[in-house]
Design a protein around this motif. Structure first.
Motif, short mmCIF file in Angstrom:
data_model
loop_
_atom_site.label_atom_id
_atom_site.label_comp_id
_atom_site.label_asym_id
_atom_site.label_seq_id
_atom_site.Cartn_x
_atom_site.Cartn_y
_atom_site.Cartn_z
N UNK A 2 0.84 -1.18 0.00
CA UNK A 2 0.00 0.00 0.00
C UNK A 2 0.88 1.25 0.00
N UNK A 3 0.66 2.15 -0.94
CA UNK A 3 1.51 3.34 -1.04
C UNK A 3 1.44 4.21 0.21
N UNK A 4 0.31 4.20 0.92
CA UNK A 4 0.19 4.96 2.16
C UNK A 4 1.18 4.44 3.19
N UNK A 5 1.26 3.14 3.32
CA UNK A 5 2.17 2.52 4.28
C UNK A 5 3.62 2.70 3.84
N UNK A 6 3.86 2.60 2.54
CA UNK A 6 5.23 2.75 2.01
C UNK A 6 5.81 4.12 2.33
N UNK A 7 4.97 5.12 2.45
CA UNK A 7 5.44 6.49 2.66
C UNK A 7 5.51 6.90 4.13
N UNK A 8 5.21 5.99 5.03
CA UNK A 8 5.25 6.32 6.46
C UNK A 8 6.69 6.29 6.95
N UNK A 9 7.09 7.38 7.57
CA UNK A 9 8.43 7.46 8.16
C UNK A 9 8.40 6.76 9.51
N UNK A 10 9.30 5.82 9.73
CA UNK A 10 9.33 5.06 10.97
C UNK A 10 9.51 5.92 12.20
N UNK A 11 10.34 6.94 12.09
CA UNK A 11 10.56 7.83 13.22
C UNK A 11 9.31 8.63 13.56
N UNK A 15 7.14 8.30 17.03
CA UNK A 15 6.86 9.48 17.84
C UNK A 15 5.36 9.65 18.06
N UNK A 16 4.56 9.43 17.02
CA UNK A 16 3.11 9.55 17.15
C UNK A 16 2.57 8.49 18.10
N UNK A 17 3.09 7.26 17.97
CA UNK A 17 2.63 6.17 18.85
C UNK A 17 2.99 6.46 20.31
N UNK A 18 4.21 6.92 20.54
CA UNK A 18 4.62 7.24 21.91
C UNK A 18 3.75 8.34 22.51
N UNK A 19 3.42 9.34 21.71
CA UNK A 19 2.57 10.43 22.22
C UNK A 19 1.16 9.92 22.52
N UNK A 20 0.60 9.12 21.62
CA UNK A 20 -0.73 8.56 21.86
C UNK A 20 -0.71 7.66 23.10
N UNK A 21 0.31 6.83 23.21
CA UNK A 21 0.42 5.94 24.37
C UNK A 21 0.55 6.72 25.67
N UNK A 22 1.25 7.84 25.61
CA UNK A 22 1.39 8.69 26.80
C UNK A 22 0.04 9.25 27.22
N UNK A 23 -0.78 9.58 26.24
CA UNK A 23 -2.08 10.18 26.53
C UNK A 23 -3.12 9.17 26.99
N UNK A 24 -3.17 8.00 26.34
CA UNK A 24 -4.30 7.09 26.58
C UNK A 24 -3.92 5.63 26.82
N UNK A 25 -2.66 5.28 26.79
CA UNK A 25 -2.23 3.89 27.01
C UNK A 25 -3.04 2.90 26.17
N UNK A 26 -3.12 3.15 24.87
CA UNK A 26 -3.88 2.30 23.97
C UNK A 26 -3.15 0.98 23.75
#
Length: 81
Positions: A2-11, A15-26
C-alpha cells in the motif's frame, strides 16, 4: 504494498505512537483493569464527540468499540438457548 504505508516514516510513526500511548495507554485488552480503562476512555471519547459522527476522533472511537466488543465476546458471551 500500500503506497500509504510505504510512505510512512518510521521515526514519525514511533513518535506519534509514543505520544498517543502517553495520553491514553492504547493497548490490547487482556484483563479487567484494562477493560475498565478502555471503556472509560471510550465513554470519554463519546462525550467529546457528542452527536458529531464526522468528528476527528471517530476512528479512535471505532477502534475502542471493536476492542471492547472483542473482549466482551470472549469473556462475557451469552450462551445461545
Amino acid at each position: 504494498m500500500n503506497s500509504l504505508v510505504d510512505n510512512v516514516d518510521g521515526g514519525d510513526l514511533a513518535a506519534a505512537w509514543l505520544e498517543l500511548s502517553r495520553l491514553v495507554e492504547l493497548r490490547p485488552i487482556t484483563n479487567e483493569a484494562e477493560y475498565d480503562r478502555t471503556v472509560t476512555l471510550m465513554n470519554h471519547v463519546l462525550d467529546i464527540m457528542g452527536e458529531n459522527e464526522q468528528h476527528p476522533l471517530a476512528g479512535l472511537l471505532e477502534l475502542l468499540a471493536l476492542m471492547v466488543s472483542s473482549y466482551d465476546k470472549e469473556h462475557y458471551s451469552i450462551e445461545e438457548l
